[in-house]
Scaffold this motif. Structure first.
Motif, PDB file in Angstrom:
ATOM      1  N   HIS A  46       0.834  -1.201   0.000  1.00  0.00           N
ATOM      2  CA  HIS A  46       0.000   0.000   0.000  1.00  0.00           C
ATOM      3  C   HIS A  46       0.874   1.258   0.000  1.00  0.00           C
ATOM      4  O   HIS A  46       0.664   2.179  -0.798  1.00  0.00           O
ATOM      5  CB  HIS A  46      -0.932  -0.016   1.208  1.00  0.00           C
ATOM      6  CG  HIS A  46      -1.755   1.221   1.315  1.00  0.00           C
ATOM      7  ND1 HIS A  46      -2.796   1.499   0.451  1.00  0.00           N
ATOM      8  CD2 HIS A  46      -1.659   2.301   2.147  1.00  0.00           C
ATOM      9  CE1 HIS A  46      -3.314   2.682   0.756  1.00  0.00           C
ATOM     10  NE2 HIS A  46      -2.640   3.186   1.780  1.00  0.00           N
ATOM     11  N   ARG A  47       1.870   1.271   0.879  1.00  0.00           N
ATOM     12  CA  ARG A  47       2.757   2.444   0.965  1.00  0.00           C
ATOM     13  C   ARG A  47       3.499   2.652  -0.357  1.00  0.00           C
ATOM     14  O   ARG A  47       3.573   3.766  -0.865  1.00  0.00           O
ATOM     15  CB  ARG A  47       3.800   2.224   2.069  1.00  0.00           C
ATOM     16  CG  ARG A  47       3.222   2.135   3.452  1.00  0.00           C
ATOM     17  CD  ARG A  47       3.050   3.466   4.089  1.00  0.00           C
ATOM     18  NE  ARG A  47       4.323   4.155   4.342  1.00  0.00           N
ATOM     19  CZ  ARG A  47       4.414   5.413   4.734  1.00  0.00           C
ATOM     20  NH1 ARG A  47       3.320   6.122   4.899  1.00  0.00           N
ATOM     21  NH2 ARG A  47       5.591   5.969   4.958  1.00  0.00           N
ATOM     22  N   ALA A  48       4.033   1.564  -0.922  1.00  0.00           N
ATOM     23  CA  ALA A  48       4.823   1.696  -2.155  1.00  0.00           C
ATOM     24  C   ALA A  48       3.957   2.194  -3.304  1.00  0.00           C
ATOM     25  O   ALA A  48       4.397   3.017  -4.109  1.00  0.00           O
ATOM     26  CB  ALA A  48       5.465   0.358  -2.509  1.00  0.00           C
ATOM     27  N   ARG A  49       2.725   1.700  -3.367  1.00  0.00           N
ATOM     28  CA  ARG A  49       1.841   2.104  -4.474  1.00  0.00           C
ATOM     29  C   ARG A  49       1.572   3.590  -4.465  1.00  0.00           C
ATOM     30  O   ARG A  49       1.595   4.244  -5.498  1.00  0.00           O
ATOM     31  CB  ARG A  49       0.504   1.363  -4.367  1.00  0.00           C
ATOM     32  CG  ARG A  49       0.528   0.048  -5.097  1.00  0.00           C
ATOM     33  CD  ARG A  49      -0.867  -0.531  -5.130  1.00  0.00           C
ATOM     34  NE  ARG A  49      -0.855  -1.831  -5.761  1.00  0.00           N
ATOM     35  CZ  ARG A  49      -1.710  -2.804  -5.476  1.00  0.00           C
ATOM     36  NH1 ARG A  49      -2.647  -2.621  -4.567  1.00  0.00           N
ATOM     37  NH2 ARG A  49      -1.638  -3.946  -6.113  1.00  0.00           N
ATOM     38  N   VAL A  50       1.314   4.128  -3.291  1.00  0.00           N
ATOM     39  CA  VAL A  50       1.013   5.554  -3.181  1.00  0.00           C
ATOM     40  C   VAL A  50       2.177   6.374  -3.733  1.00  0.00           C
ATOM     41  O   VAL A  50       2.000   7.265  -4.562  1.00  0.00           O
ATOM     42  CB  VAL A  50       0.757   5.930  -1.698  1.00  0.00           C
ATOM     43  CG1 VAL A  50       0.696   7.437  -1.528  1.00  0.00           C
ATOM     44  CG2 VAL A  50      -0.514   5.259  -1.199  1.00  0.00           C
ATOM     45  N   PHE A  51       3.392   6.016  -3.309  1.00  0.00           N
ATOM     46  CA  PHE A  51       4.534   6.839  -3.689  1.00  0.00           C
ATOM     47  C   PHE A  51       5.015   6.553  -5.105  1.00  0.00           C
ATOM     48  O   PHE A  51       5.506   7.449  -5.785  1.00  0.00           O
ATOM     49  CB  PHE A  51       5.657   6.674  -2.656  1.00  0.00           C
ATOM     50  CG  PHE A  51       5.219   7.089  -1.299  1.00  0.00           C
ATOM     51  CD1 PHE A  51       4.875   8.416  -1.059  1.00  0.00           C
ATOM     52  CD2 PHE A  51       5.091   6.180  -0.272  1.00  0.00           C
ATOM     53  CE1 PHE A  51       4.440   8.820   0.196  1.00  0.00           C
ATOM     54  CE2 PHE A  51       4.652   6.571   0.981  1.00  0.00           C
ATOM     55  CZ  PHE A  51       4.316   7.892   1.209  1.00  0.00           C
ATOM     56  N   ALA A  52       4.841   5.320  -5.572  1.00  0.00           N
ATOM     57  CA  ALA A  52       5.217   5.015  -6.952  1.00  0.00           C
ATOM     58  C   ALA A  52       4.313   5.784  -7.909  1.00  0.00           C
ATOM     59  O   ALA A  52       4.775   6.302  -8.933  1.00  0.00           O
ATOM     60  CB  ALA A  52       5.121   3.510  -7.205  1.00  0.00           C
ATOM     61  N   ALA A  53       3.042   5.880  -7.587  1.00  0.00           N
ATOM     62  CA  ALA A  53       2.111   6.624  -8.445  1.00  0.00           C
ATOM     63  C   ALA A  53       2.500   8.089  -8.484  1.00  0.00           C
ATOM     64  O   ALA A  53       2.523   8.722  -9.546  1.00  0.00           O
ATOM     65  CB  ALA A  53       0.688   6.459  -7.922  1.00  0.00           C
ATOM     66  N   GLU A  54       2.853   8.644  -7.326  1.00  0.00           N
ATOM     67  CA  GLU A  54       3.287  10.051  -7.273  1.00  0.00           C
ATOM     68  C   GLU A  54       4.546  10.264  -8.112  1.00  0.00           C
ATOM     69  O   GLU A  54       4.657  11.224  -8.851  1.00  0.00           O
ATOM     70  CB  GLU A  54       3.589  10.466  -5.833  1.00  0.00           C
ATOM     71  CG  GLU A  54       2.355  10.793  -5.039  1.00  0.00           C
ATOM     72  CD  GLU A  54       2.718  11.190  -3.615  1.00  0.00           C
ATOM     73  OE1 GLU A  54       3.874  11.554  -3.351  1.00  0.00           O
ATOM     74  OE2 GLU A  54       1.813  11.104  -2.759  1.00  0.00           O
ATOM     75  N   ALA A  55       5.495   9.315  -7.978  1.00  0.00           N
ATOM     76  CA  ALA A  55       6.756   9.459  -8.711  1.00  0.00           C
ATOM     77  C   ALA A  55       6.518   9.400 -10.210  1.00  0.00           C
ATOM     78  O   ALA A  55       7.119  10.162 -10.978  1.00  0.00           O
ATOM     79  CB  ALA A  55       7.727   8.359  -8.286  1.00  0.00           C
ATOM     80  N   GLN A  56       5.619   8.513 -10.625  1.00  0.00           N
ATOM     81  CA  GLN A  56       5.352   8.379 -12.054  1.00  0.00           C
ATOM     82  C   GLN A  56       4.701   9.636 -12.603  1.00  0.00           C
ATOM     83  O   GLN A  56       5.056  10.120 -13.671  1.00  0.00           O
ATOM     84  CB  GLN A  56       4.443   7.183 -12.297  1.00  0.00           C
ATOM     85  CG  GLN A  56       4.942   6.343 -13.465  1.00  0.00           C
ATOM     86  CD  GLN A  56       4.283   4.972 -13.504  1.00  0.00           C
ATOM     87  OE1 GLN A  56       3.398   4.669 -12.699  1.00  0.00           O
ATOM     88  NE2 GLN A  56       4.699   4.181 -14.436  1.00  0.00           N
ATOM     89  N   ALA A  57       3.768  10.175 -11.821  1.00  0.00           N
ATOM     90  CA  ALA A  57       3.075  11.382 -12.261  1.00  0.00           C
ATOM     91  C   ALA A  57       4.070  12.541 -12.417  1.00  0.00           C
ATOM     92  O   ALA A  57       4.015  13.297 -13.393  1.00  0.00           O
ATOM     93  CB  ALA A  57       1.982  11.744 -11.259  1.00  0.00           C
ATOM     94  N   SER A  58       5.026  12.643 -11.494  1.00  0.00           N
ATOM     95  CA  SER A  58       5.945  13.766 -11.559  1.00  0.00           C
ATOM     96  C   SER A  58       7.028  13.588 -12.624  1.00  0.00           C
ATOM     97  O   SER A  58       7.703  14.532 -12.999  1.00  0.00           O
ATOM     98  CB  SER A  58       6.574  14.034 -10.190  1.00  0.00           C
ATOM     99  OG  SER A  58       7.374  12.935  -9.837  1.00  0.00           O
ATOM    100  N   SER A  59       7.198  12.346 -13.142  1.00  0.00           N
ATOM    101  CA  SER A  59       8.225  12.140 -14.177  1.00  0.00           C
ATOM    102  C   SER A  59       7.658  12.337 -15.578  1.00  0.00           C
ATOM    103  O   SER A  59       8.372  12.282 -16.565  1.00  0.00           O
ATOM    104  CB  SER A  59       8.806  10.732 -14.055  1.00  0.00           C
ATOM    105  OG  SER A  59       7.894   9.770 -14.540  1.00  0.00           O
ATOM    106  N   ARG A  60       6.341  12.549 -15.670  1.00  0.00           N
ATOM    107  CA  ARG A  60       5.739  12.708 -16.999  1.00  0.00           C
ATOM    108  C   ARG A  60       6.046  14.078 -17.587  1.00  0.00           C
ATOM    109  O   ARG A  60       6.252  15.027 -16.887  1.00  0.00           O
ATOM    110  CB  ARG A  60       4.219  12.536 -16.896  1.00  0.00           C
ATOM    111  CG  ARG A  60       3.860  11.069 -16.791  1.00  0.00           C
ATOM    112  CD  ARG A  60       2.443  10.789 -17.235  1.00  0.00           C
ATOM    113  NE  ARG A  60       2.133   9.401 -16.947  1.00  0.00           N
ATOM    114  CZ  ARG A  60       1.391   9.015 -15.878  1.00  0.00           C
ATOM    115  NH1 ARG A  60       0.864   9.906 -15.099  1.00  0.00           N
ATOM    116  NH2 ARG A  60       1.179   7.732 -15.666  1.00  0.00           N
TER     117      ARG A  60
END
Ligand code: DX5
Ligand code: ZN
Length: 228
Positions: A214-228
């Motif tokens: 759960h923790r990893a998903r939240v932050f991985a999604a944020e990281a992906q959004a900011s790398s776009r």
């Protein structure tokens, strides 16, 4: 990038490995199996016969992390006895490309592991031969060590290179991964998370895996959004 969690049986009860695997079988993606030879690292664990027995005892795919000398000679054996992924250390291999090819030829995914002092830049040109890059976040050898945040720039540089090169490798982190430290790993671009003491040291190992995911998903999604 989808998040995967690989509990490490190094922190499990070695007398009850099948039960310990079963405790996470419905929630984990992989079972991480640390193979140590007392030469490459100052600790000794298990070898191919135990991997074969575990493969027969659990439906989870086995993620073998070889901390051994001469992986060129031994890596394919772990694929042959049933590992779904075999990762070996760049520092120990004479020919990383041939060793990766021998793993893939035996039917498993191939991983390249880097100790904290090994830079990723020396290996960028061979990453296309691999399915996963393991960035160690402790010195290999023992569970329960303190996470090294200084490894995060290495993860981020690797993720950027892979993205730019269009290579689909997973990036695994191993060592000191907890509900607290998984955030920085996911933000840096890791997507496969090994956790030993955070899972098997917990009262409820399955719940610990779910919490990490759960923790990893939240932050991985944020990281992906900011790398776009
Ligand atoms: C250490 C091993 C790890 C170890 C991690 O050399 O490669 O897989 O089990 O244990 P924790 O999560 O406790 O740091
Ligand atoms: Zn490991």
């Amino acid at each position: 990038m989808s998040v995967q969690i690989a509990p490490s049986i190094l922190s499990a009860d070695f007398a009850r490995l099948a039960d310990e695997a079963a405790a996470v079988a419905t929630v984990a993606d992989w079972l991480h199996v640390d193979v140590m030879d007392n030469h490459f690292v100052p600790n000794l664990t298990l070898g191919a016969p135990v991997v074969a027995a575990l493969h027969a005892a659990t439906p989870l795919p086995l993620d073998c992390h070889l901390m051994i000398d001469d992986p060129d000679r031994w890596a394919a054996t772990y694929a042959e006895v049933g590992a779904g992924n075999v990762t070996f250390h760049a520092e120990a291999a004479a020919d990383v490309v041939q060793t990766a090819r021998s793993i893939r030829a035996a039917g498993a995914r191939a991983g390249l592991a880097l100790k904290p002092g090994t830079d990723v830049e020396s290996y960028l040109d061979v990453l296309g031969e691999f399915d996963m890059l393991l960035v160690m976040t402790v010195e290999p050898g023992f569970g329960g060590q303190e996470f090294l945040p200084a490894m995060m720039p290495k993860v981020a540089r690797a993720r950027k290179y892979l993205r730019d090169a269009g290579l689909p490798l997973w990036i695994q982190v191993d060592g000191g991964v907890t509900e607290e430290t998984i955030e920085t790993c996911a933000r840096a671009g890791a997507d496969v998370f090994v956790a030993g003491s955070a899972v098997y040291g917990a009262h409820d190992p399955a719940a610990a895996v779910s919490a990490l995911r759960h923790r990893a998903r939240v932050f991985a999604a944020e990281a992906q959004a900011s790398s776009r």
